[in-house]
Design a protein around this motif. Structure first.
Motif, short mmCIF file in Angstrom:
data_model
loop_
_atom_site.label_atom_id
_atom_site.label_comp_id
_atom_site.label_asym_id
_atom_site.label_seq_id
_atom_site.Cartn_x
_atom_site.Cartn_y
_atom_site.Cartn_z
N SER A 110 39.32 36.45 33.66
CA SER A 110 39.78 36.38 35.05
C SER A 110 41.09 37.14 35.23
CB SER A 110 39.95 34.92 35.49
OG SER A 110 40.91 34.25 34.70
N ALA A 111 41.95 37.11 34.21
CA ALA A 111 43.20 37.86 34.27
C ALA A 111 42.93 39.36 34.29
CB ALA A 111 44.10 37.49 33.09
N VAL A 112 41.99 39.82 33.47
CA VAL A 112 41.61 41.23 33.46
C VAL A 112 41.09 41.64 34.84
CG1 VAL A 112 39.93 42.88 32.52
CG2 VAL A 112 41.16 41.34 30.99
N CYS A 113 40.27 40.80 35.45
CA CYS A 113 39.75 41.10 36.78
C CYS A 113 40.88 41.22 37.80
CB CYS A 113 38.75 40.03 37.21
SG CYS A 113 37.19 40.04 36.31
N ARG A 114 41.83 40.32 37.74
CA ARG A 114 42.95 40.37 38.70
C ARG A 114 43.76 41.65 38.53
NH1 ARG A 114 42.54 34.65 38.18
NH2 ARG A 114 43.77 34.52 36.26
N TRP A 115 44.00 42.04 37.28
CA TRP A 115 44.76 43.27 37.02
C TRP A 115 43.98 44.49 37.54
CZ3 TRP A 115 49.50 44.22 34.40
CH2 TRP A 115 49.75 45.57 34.11
N LEU A 116 42.70 44.58 37.19
CA LEU A 116 41.89 45.72 37.62
C LEU A 116 41.82 45.80 39.14
CD1 LEU A 116 38.94 45.56 35.06
CD2 LEU A 116 40.90 47.10 35.04
N ASP A 117 41.83 44.65 39.79
CA ASP A 117 41.75 44.60 41.25
C ASP A 117 43.04 45.09 41.90
OD1 ASP A 117 40.77 43.86 43.87
OD2 ASP A 117 42.06 42.10 43.74
N THR A 118 44.19 44.73 41.33
CA THR A 118 45.47 45.00 42.00
C THR A 118 46.25 46.17 41.42
OG1 THR A 118 46.65 43.40 40.61
CG2 THR A 118 45.71 42.58 42.67
N LYS A 119 46.03 46.49 40.13
CA LYS A 119 46.86 47.49 39.46
C LYS A 119 46.14 48.82 39.19
CE LYS A 119 50.48 46.80 38.18
NZ LYS A 119 51.79 47.02 38.86
N THR A 120 44.86 48.87 39.42
CA THR A 120 44.12 50.11 39.20
C THR A 120 43.32 50.42 40.47
OG1 THR A 120 42.06 49.14 38.38
CG2 THR A 120 43.84 49.46 36.78
N GLU A 121 42.74 51.61 40.49
CA GLU A 121 41.90 52.02 41.62
C GLU A 121 40.43 52.05 41.20
OE1 GLU A 121 43.47 55.77 42.84
OE2 GLU A 121 45.28 54.89 43.73
N VAL A 122 40.06 51.14 40.30
CA VAL A 122 38.68 51.10 39.83
C VAL A 122 37.73 50.94 41.02
CG1 VAL A 122 38.75 48.59 39.40
CG2 VAL A 122 37.09 50.01 38.21
N GLN A 123 36.67 51.74 41.00
CA GLN A 123 35.79 51.78 42.16
C GLN A 123 35.00 50.48 42.35
OE1 GLN A 123 32.24 54.49 42.23
NE2 GLN A 123 33.25 55.35 44.03
N ASP A 124 34.29 50.06 41.31
CA ASP A 124 33.45 48.86 41.41
C ASP A 124 33.71 47.92 40.25
OD1 ASP A 124 31.93 49.50 43.77
OD2 ASP A 124 30.88 51.00 42.56
N LEU A 125 33.65 46.63 40.53
CA LEU A 125 33.90 45.59 39.54
C LEU A 125 32.68 44.67 39.49
CD1 LEU A 125 36.19 44.66 37.65
CD2 LEU A 125 37.10 43.28 39.53
N LEU A 126 32.07 44.56 38.32
CA LEU A 126 30.90 43.71 38.14
C LEU A 126 31.32 42.46 37.38
CD1 LEU A 126 28.27 46.42 37.06
CD2 LEU A 126 28.94 45.71 39.37
N LEU A 127 31.00 41.30 37.93
CA LEU A 127 31.45 40.02 37.39
C LEU A 127 30.28 39.32 36.70
CD1 LEU A 127 33.46 38.82 40.53
CD2 LEU A 127 34.28 40.24 38.63
N ILE A 128 30.44 39.05 35.40
CA ILE A 128 29.36 38.46 34.60
C ILE A 128 29.89 37.21 33.91
CG2 ILE A 128 27.71 38.86 32.74
CD1 ILE A 128 28.26 41.91 33.19
N ALA A 129 29.20 36.10 34.09
CA ALA A 129 29.53 34.85 33.40
C ALA A 129 28.37 33.88 33.60
CB ALA A 129 30.84 34.25 33.93
N ARG A 130 28.39 32.78 32.86
CA ARG A 130 27.29 31.83 32.93
C ARG A 130 27.40 30.92 34.15
NH1 ARG A 130 28.75 31.57 27.35
NH2 ARG A 130 27.18 32.53 26.01
N ASN A 131 28.63 30.52 34.51
CA ASN A 131 28.83 29.53 35.56
C ASN A 131 28.91 30.20 36.93
OD1 ASN A 131 30.28 27.66 37.39
ND2 ASN A 131 30.40 26.35 35.57
N GLN A 132 27.86 30.03 37.73
CA GLN A 132 27.80 30.71 39.02
C GLN A 132 28.86 30.19 40.01
OE1 GLN A 132 25.67 33.40 39.96
NE2 GLN A 132 25.60 33.39 37.72
N GLU A 133 29.16 28.92 39.93
CA GLU A 133 30.17 28.36 40.84
C GLU A 133 31.54 28.99 40.59
OE1 GLU A 133 32.17 24.02 41.94
OE2 GLU A 133 30.26 24.09 40.85
#
Length: 340
Positions: free
Chosen positions: A169-192
């Motif tokens: 989740s920390a990596v996702c937050r950094w990629l969202d706010t500190k980089t200009e990555v085009q698309d972010l795919l979120l993969i995990a077991r817990n859907q909620e």
């Protein structure tokens, strides 16, 4: 003084290195013996910063083995971690990092409720998971290794496997706010949890691995690999950067293709040699210079005299704290491992 709590990768590994650890009598012992073996300080460490500052530390072998979880020895596993923490505190260690499965076991089994270990009341401010520095280093690996391979983040799709975990989740937050990555795919077991993370980010596509991998230019793996899972290189983009942030790091043994570049995630290199033996025992490629970023976090906190549980609790890592530990990491001469 800083401390590191760690463990070996398997029973076979533990038996093979018992002599090097200074306990030859452990070499022929089975899982039952290791379940009852007490924690031991097996290495004394000296680290020198590029600023000239020197610190000392201790490596505490917890005697935990992953087979304990696989064989439902949950009580033994949790006891190992608590006993190792008590052992570190008893020896006056100011700040200790929980390496490998240690922090996962602590969080998943809510070990904070067991503060009393025999005659020692654990002072949790003396311990850190090291996950903030690990997340920071993985993000820097994404940024720097993608440049090495000619992958432009502003045009890239990044898949994060284990997106709802503490590091993921920390990596996702950094990629969202500190980089200009085009698309972010979120993969995990817990859907909620995935839906909650997606709402927090305000972006990201919730997707399964089979659908995500053919789309991803970069795959950040910060989850445990399901037993028996195979990844077919034919289903991956070329080129593809895969950052293996799991433990043990085994993606390179499963995928071999010239256009798929697998990087050991969460590994740092120090500018100066570290006086220790433990990284050789865990088969680090350059044991005098390379180490796990979570272990380096306790060193950084000791250099800065920040004797506090800097990384603690699930999904509490902020971009601001990642930036803070990142500045200290650079100051003292640590850098992320990159593609060779």
């Amino acid at each position: 003084m800083f401390g590191l709590i760690g463990h070996l990768t398997s029973l076979n590994h533990a038996q093979s290195v018992a002599k090097e650890l200074g306990y030859p009598e452990y070499a022929d012992q089975g899982l039952d013996f290791w379940c009852s073996a007490p924690p031991q300080i097996v290495d004394t460490i000296t680290v020198t910063s590029v600023t000239g500052q020197k610190i000392e530390g201790r490596y505490v072998e917890s005697c935990f083995l992953p087979e304990m979880l696989a064989n439902r020895r949950i009580k033994a596993a949790t006891r190992k971690i608590l006993n190792a923490m008590a052992h570190a505190q008893k020896h006056g260690i100011n700040i200790t990092a929980l390496g490998g499965f240690s922090s996962i076991i602590f969080e998943n089994f809510k070990l904070e409720q067991f503060q009393q270990v025999r005659n020692i009341k654990l002072e949790f401010e003396r311990f850190t998971t090291g996950n903030t520095h690990t997340a920071y280093i993985i993000c820097r690996q994404v940024e720097e290794a993608s440049k090495q391979l000619g992958i432009e983040l502003q045009n890239a799709t990044v898949a994060v496997c284990g997106a709802t975990g503490d590091i993921g989740s920390a990596v996702c937050r950094w990629l969202d706010t500190k980089t200009e990555v085009q698309d972010l795919l979120l993969i995990a077991r817990n859907q909620e949890r995935l839906q909650k993370l997606q709402a927090q980010l305000g972006r990201g596509k919730i997707i399964g691995m089979e659908d995500a991998f053919p789309q991803a230019d970069i795959i950040v793996w910060v989850a445990s690999m399901p037993k028996g899972m195979e990844i077919n290189p034919k289903n991956l983009k070329k080129p593809c950067l895969m950052i293996d942030g799991g433990y043990p790091k085994n993606l390179a043994t499963k995928i071999q293709h010239p256009d798929i570049h697998i990087l050991k995630g969460g590994i740092v290199e120090h500018s100066l040699d570290i006086d220790w033996k433990i990284m050789k025992i865990v088969n680090m490629e350059v044991p005098a210079r390379q180490l796990f970023a979570c272990f380096a976090e306790s060193m950084l906190l000791e250099f800065e005299k920040l004797h506090t549980n800097f990384s603690w609790g699930r999904n509490q890592i902020t971009v601001e704290k990642m930036e803070q530990i990142g500045r200290v990491s650079v100051k003292h001469g640590f850098r992320p491992l990159l593609v060779g």
